[in-house]
Scaffold this motif. Structure first.
Motif, PDB file in Angstrom:
ATOM      1  N   UNK A  19      70.181 106.640  52.489  1.00  0.00           N
ATOM      2  CA  UNK A  19      71.007 105.338  52.160  1.00  0.00           C
ATOM      3  C   UNK A  19      71.304 104.703  53.982  1.00  0.00           C
ATOM      4  N   UNK A  20      71.678 106.046  54.389  1.00  0.00           N
ATOM      5  CA  UNK A  20      71.736 105.703  56.290  1.00  0.00           C
ATOM      6  C   UNK A  20      70.377 105.051  57.171  1.00  0.00           C
ATOM      7  N   UNK A  21      69.575 105.448  55.948  1.00  0.00           N
ATOM      8  CA  UNK A  21      67.877 105.436  57.032  1.00  0.00           C
ATOM      9  C   UNK A  21      67.818 103.616  56.332  1.00  0.00           C
ATOM     10  N   UNK A  22      67.981 103.753  55.391  1.00  0.00           N
ATOM     11  CA  UNK A  22      67.962 102.143  54.953  1.00  0.00           C
ATOM     12  C   UNK A  22      68.385 101.144  55.338  1.00  0.00           C
ATOM     13  N   UNK A  23      70.104 102.203  55.366  1.00  0.00           N
ATOM     14  CA  UNK A  23      70.975 100.624  56.161  1.00  0.00           C
ATOM     15  C   UNK A  23      70.266 100.239  57.695  1.00  0.00           C
ATOM     16  N   UNK A  24      69.530 101.453  58.467  1.00  0.00           N
ATOM     17  CA  UNK A  24      69.724 101.481  59.942  1.00  0.00           C
ATOM     18  C   UNK A  24      68.150 100.375  59.674  1.00  0.00           C
ATOM     19  N   UNK A  25      67.438 100.751  58.531  1.00  0.00           N
ATOM     20  CA  UNK A  25      65.995  99.817  59.012  1.00  0.00           C
ATOM     21  C   UNK A  25      66.486  98.355  58.508  1.00  0.00           C
ATOM     22  N   UNK A  26      66.842  98.243  57.591  1.00  0.00           N
ATOM     23  CA  UNK A  26      67.612  96.643  57.550  1.00  0.00           C
ATOM     24  C   UNK A  26      68.156  96.106  58.408  1.00  0.00           C
ATOM     25  N   UNK A  27      69.282  96.787  59.430  1.00  0.00           N
ATOM     26  CA  UNK A  27      70.122  96.414  60.522  1.00  0.00           C
ATOM     27  C   UNK A  27      68.878  96.095  61.410  1.00  0.00           C
ATOM     28  N   UNK A  28      67.461  96.748  61.583  1.00  0.00           N
ATOM     29  CA  UNK A  28      66.732  96.821  62.027  1.00  0.00           C
ATOM     30  C   UNK A  28      65.666  95.413  61.856  1.00  0.00           C
ATOM     31  N   UNK A  29      65.420  95.275  60.716  1.00  0.00           N
ATOM     32  CA  UNK A  29      64.582  93.433  60.881  1.00  0.00           C
ATOM     33  C   UNK A  29      65.255  92.602  60.710  1.00  0.00           C
ATOM     34  N   UNK A  30      66.653  92.998  60.386  1.00  0.00           N
ATOM     35  CA  UNK A  30      67.420  91.417  60.697  1.00  0.00           C
ATOM     36  C   UNK A  30      67.835  90.714  61.808  1.00  0.00           C
ATOM     37  N   UNK A  31      67.694  92.149  62.964  1.00  0.00           N
ATOM     38  CA  UNK A  31      68.251  91.811  64.399  1.00  0.00           C
ATOM     39  C   UNK A  31      66.981  91.845  64.887  1.00  0.00           C
ATOM     40  N   UNK A  32      65.498  91.835  64.571  1.00  0.00           N
ATOM     41  CA  UNK A  32      64.478  91.364  64.454  1.00  0.00           C
ATOM     42  C   UNK A  32      63.699  89.817  64.325  1.00  0.00           C
ATOM     43  N   UNK A  33      64.384  89.214  62.504  1.00  0.00           N
ATOM     44  CA  UNK A  33      64.209  88.414  62.246  1.00  0.00           C
ATOM     45  C   UNK A  33      65.640  87.182  63.163  1.00  0.00           C
ATOM     46  N   UNK A  34      66.682  87.654  63.421  1.00  0.00           N
ATOM     47  CA  UNK A  34      67.070  86.698  64.554  1.00  0.00           C
ATOM     48  C   UNK A  34      66.747  86.161  65.311  1.00  0.00           C
ATOM     49  N   UNK A  35      66.001  87.834  66.363  1.00  0.00           N
ATOM     50  CA  UNK A  35      65.313  87.511  67.486  1.00  0.00           C
ATOM     51  C   UNK A  35      64.025  85.877  67.317  1.00  0.00           C
ATOM     52  N   UNK A  36      63.426  86.695  66.338  1.00  0.00           N
ATOM     53  CA  UNK A  36      62.094  85.472  66.022  1.00  0.00           C
ATOM     54  C   UNK A  36      62.528  83.536  65.338  1.00  0.00           C
ATOM     55  N   UNK A  37      63.809  83.830  64.730  1.00  0.00           N
ATOM     56  CA  UNK A  37      63.856  82.453  64.694  1.00  0.00           C
ATOM     57  C   UNK A  37      64.309  82.004  65.938  1.00  0.00           C
ATOM     58  N   UNK A  38      65.985  82.792  67.147  1.00  0.00           N
ATOM     59  CA  UNK A  38      66.481  81.924  68.111  1.00  0.00           C
ATOM     60  C   UNK A  38      65.104  81.524  68.953  1.00  0.00           C
ATOM     61  N   UNK A  39      63.590  82.348  69.334  1.00  0.00           N
ATOM     62  CA  UNK A  39      63.864  82.466  69.978  1.00  0.00           C
ATOM     63  C   UNK A  39      62.302  80.772  69.478  1.00  0.00           C
ATOM     64  N   UNK A  40      62.113  80.821  68.382  1.00  0.00           N
ATOM     65  CA  UNK A  40      61.392  79.244  67.289  1.00  0.00           C
ATOM     66  C   UNK A  40      62.548  78.179  67.551  1.00  0.00           C
TER      67      UNK A  40
END
Length: 58
Positions: A19-40
């Protein structure tokens, strides 16, 4: 009885770690998506500003 408690404890620990690993992966994906949206958004804003600044030919 002791082996059943140990097995249950180990299973719980494994579930918690997964569960910890899944939560960490979800956080990383969310951060990447936020960065991509901000850049766009920044790129689109810059393009809009350039259009306003560039005089149009008539």
């Amino acid at each position: 009885m002791q082996s059943a408690v140990t097995a249950a404890s180990e299973a719980t620990s494994g579930t918690i770690e997964a569960s910890k690993k899944a939560a960490e992966q979800a956080r990383e994906i969310a951060e990447d998506n936020i960065e991509a949206a901000t850049s766009a958004t920044n790129k689109a804003t810059q393009q809009a500003v350039e259009k306003v600044r560039t005089p149009t030919k008539r």
